[in-house]
Scaffold this motif. Structure first.
Motif, short mmCIF file in Angstrom:
data_model
loop_
_atom_site.label_atom_id
_atom_site.label_comp_id
_atom_site.label_asym_id
_atom_site.label_seq_id
_atom_site.Cartn_x
_atom_site.Cartn_y
_atom_site.Cartn_z
N UNK A 128 6.76 5.63 -3.43
CA UNK A 128 6.23 6.57 -2.44
C UNK A 128 6.45 6.01 -1.02
N UNK A 131 5.12 2.57 -0.36
CA UNK A 131 5.95 1.51 -0.96
C UNK A 131 7.21 1.28 -0.12
N UNK A 175 -8.15 6.45 6.17
CA UNK A 175 -7.89 5.41 5.15
C UNK A 175 -6.38 5.31 4.93
N UNK A 179 -3.84 2.21 5.42
CA UNK A 179 -2.95 1.74 4.36
C UNK A 179 -1.51 1.64 4.85
N UNK B 158 -0.21 6.38 -3.60
CA UNK B 158 -1.03 5.83 -2.52
C UNK B 158 -1.73 6.88 -1.68
N UNK B 195 -8.80 3.09 -4.25
CA UNK B 195 -7.57 3.59 -3.63
C UNK B 195 -7.49 3.26 -2.14
N UNK B 196 -8.33 2.34 -1.71
CA UNK B 196 -8.18 1.84 -0.34
C UNK B 196 -7.07 0.81 -0.29
N UNK B 197 -6.93 0.08 -1.38
CA UNK B 197 -5.92 -0.99 -1.42
C UNK B 197 -4.53 -0.42 -1.67
N UNK B 198 -3.54 -1.15 -1.22
CA UNK B 198 -2.14 -0.78 -1.42
C UNK B 198 -1.80 -0.84 -2.91
N UNK B 199 -1.16 0.20 -3.39
CA UNK B 199 -0.74 0.20 -4.80
C UNK B 199 0.77 0.02 -4.85
N UNK B 200 1.23 -1.05 -5.49
CA UNK B 200 2.66 -1.37 -5.45
C UNK B 200 3.51 -0.37 -6.25
#
Lengths: 304, 222
Positions: A128, A131, A175, A179, B158, B195-200
């Motif tokens: 996404x 990323x 938020x 991010x 994200x 879902x505040x943290x970055x999701x790789x």
């Protein structure tokens, strides 16, 4: 090899109010169209966004059109969407773009292909936009591709992301901005602003989170040509918010004066944006109306 | 369940036209539940085909049979004698069923009577929705039990794109924005931090992108 940072980066780092515009590549291979549009923007703005098959309609690639701009002495912000390329193609294209002198990138998800002229296409969305930001940042700061392989030259991109304060859920928009900054965004270009109240609320919340200190925000504006356009954008363009009073204002003038009224609204918006703490510039999206940009910049007193 | 829908009758007629003796084979599990390929649908389709071919002046014998599951050999063998006395099988199973029938009966053409659509549920009577793409690495715990890979039109991990408005996805006004649903639910659960943290980036090797998948269960190998 150390390359100098982009003009856009320098402008923003020097605390000058930045101006960017947009150049949509043609639906064909004719470079003249790109050059004509570029001529209208040369010396007028700090950088020019080159869209990547926007609205999911096939156009000259953003890399190629950006490279033409570089040749002409303009500075492109190459837009790149994750709709059409997987991570392998994205990384490869970023390396290629850097080799062509492209120094700014705007990382986007991309309009869904069902909006375009080839809704039968398969989409990719391997990664996404978040990323993608992290990927470009890693390439730049660590000199490595996603596999951890050390690049023989790292692309030193100035990294941008989009933000739409008018989309829902509203509380998540801040938020999401956080991010994006965390993922790697150096600058943000926002969706076109007509709903100033909501925009100010988004900026206020972002300021409270300390986000405006961490990223340069360029506020998006689009001059309206007619009341019809205002209504179309409100009803038919995804993620757009044109409040009733703006539509009424456009309806309130005779047709031959609509363009002038649209410009007036645009200038008022820019003036208001310049007063907002945390706004570092404007992004003028005069869609297929590049000739208007110089006029807006001049009238707003933002000449380079 | 696997959700499927019957192909248009004209398409089915074209497929079965070369044969005079046809077995319509139903499946009594998923596709029965979604009203596409159970005993009832086999009967209705058989009647429709008989009538239609009769009008066309074409002779065809149609046999009907429904087994519990077309994806399990134990049940497939129950249809063996029916298959043997027909020239072709029109399977009303899902894609897996059609292929398993074909695997067991090497010399008989097996034709698909259904279009297999998705892994889903019947959300309310008559409405089936896709819930799972079978990516092979379930992360529903993170997203409050709502899958963004399946239910967000852009598979975003994200958070919502700029096209989410009033809970609706920009792609289709009849589609709910999966991210609005995820955020609402995580708020209810007090888990918005998920879902505040970055999701790789996702590792797609466990999905169909890695090629046709196999699952070996050593404990079940005889």
């Amino acid at each position: 090899m150390k390359t100098s940072p982009s003009n856009l980066q320098k402008t923003l780092e020097n605390g000058k109010f930045a101006v960017t515009a947009e150049c949509g590549p043609p639906r064909g291979a004719n470079v003249k169209v790109v050059r004509q549009k570029a001529e209208l923007l040369k010396g007028v703005v700090d950088a020019v966004n080159v869209t990547d098959n926007q609205t999911a309609i096939v156009r000259m690639s953003s890399i190629a059109a950006s490279a033409h701009l570089v040749q002409m002495g303009l500075e492109p912000v190459m837009q790149m969407v994750v709709r059409d390329r997987n991570r392998i193609a994205l990384q490869s294209d970023i390396l290629g773009a850097w080799s062509l002198g492209i120094k700014n990138i705007l990382c986007l998800s991309g309009d869904h292909q069902t909006f375009g002229s080839q809704p039968d296409a398969m989409n990719v969305f391997d990664i996404d936009s978040m990323n993608l930001l992290r990927m470009v940042k890693n390439m730049r700061d660590n000199g490595k591709d996603m596999s951890g392989f050390e690049l023989n030259e790292a692309p030193q991109m100035f990294i941008g992301a989009a933000a739409n304060p008018f989309a829902d859920p509203f509380e998540y928009r801040v938020i999401r901005l956080a991010k994006k900054i965390e993922a790697g965004a150096d600058f943000i270009q926002t969706q076109c602003i007509y709903n100033m109240k909501r925009f100010k609320e988004w900026i206020r919340l972002s300021r409270e989170e300390g986000l405006t200190e961490k990223v340069y925000i360029l506020a998006g504006v689009t001059p309206l040509k007619s009341a019809g356009m205002a209504k179309f954008m409100n009803n038919r363009v995804a993620g757009m918010d044109v409040p009733e009073d703006v539509i009424k204002r456009m309806e309130g003038v005779p047709k031959e004066k609509a363009v002038a009224e649209g410009l007036k609204i645009c200038l008022e918006t820019i003036a208001e944006l310049r007063e907002i703490k945390g706004i570092s510039g404007v992004h003028i999206m005069a869609i297929e109306w590049e000739e208007k940009v110089a006029e807006i910049v001049k009238a707003a007193g933002l000449q380079k | 369940m696997i959700v499927a829908e019957q192909k248009p009758i004209d398409e089915i007629k074209k497929m079965v036209a070369p044969y005079q003796k046809l077995l319509i084979l139903g499946c009594g599990t998923c596709v029965k539940t979604c009203f596409a390929g159970g005993e009832d649908e086999v009967a209705v389709l058989a009647s429709a085909l008989r009538l239609s071919f009769k009008k066309d002046g074409k002779k065809i014998e149609i046999e009907e049979k429904t087994i519990e599951r077309q994806c399990e050999n134990e049940f497939i063998q129950e249809a063996a004698s029916c298959v043997a006395r027909n020239q072709a099988v029109l399977s009303l199973g899902c894609g897996a069923g059609v292929q398993d029938i074909a695997r067991q009966f090497a010399k008989v053409p097996v034709l698909p009577g259904l279009n297999t659509t998705f892994i889903g549920v019947q959300e309310r009577p008559g409405l089936f929705t896709e819930e799972c793409v079978g990516c092979g690495n379930c992360e529903l715990a993170l997203y409050g039990g709502i899958c963004p890979i399946t239910r967000c039109s852009k598979k975003l991990l994200n958070g919502p794109c700029g096209g989410s408005q009033n809970g609706i996805c920009e792609v289709d006004p009849s589609v709910e924005c999966a991210w609005q649903l995820i955020i609402d639910r995580l708020k209810t659960l007090g888990q918005l931090d998920n879902i505040r943290a970055y999701i790789p980036p996702k590792d797609w090797r466990s999905s169909n992108s890695g090629g046709p998948r196999k699952l070996v269960r050593e404990d079940h190998i005889i």
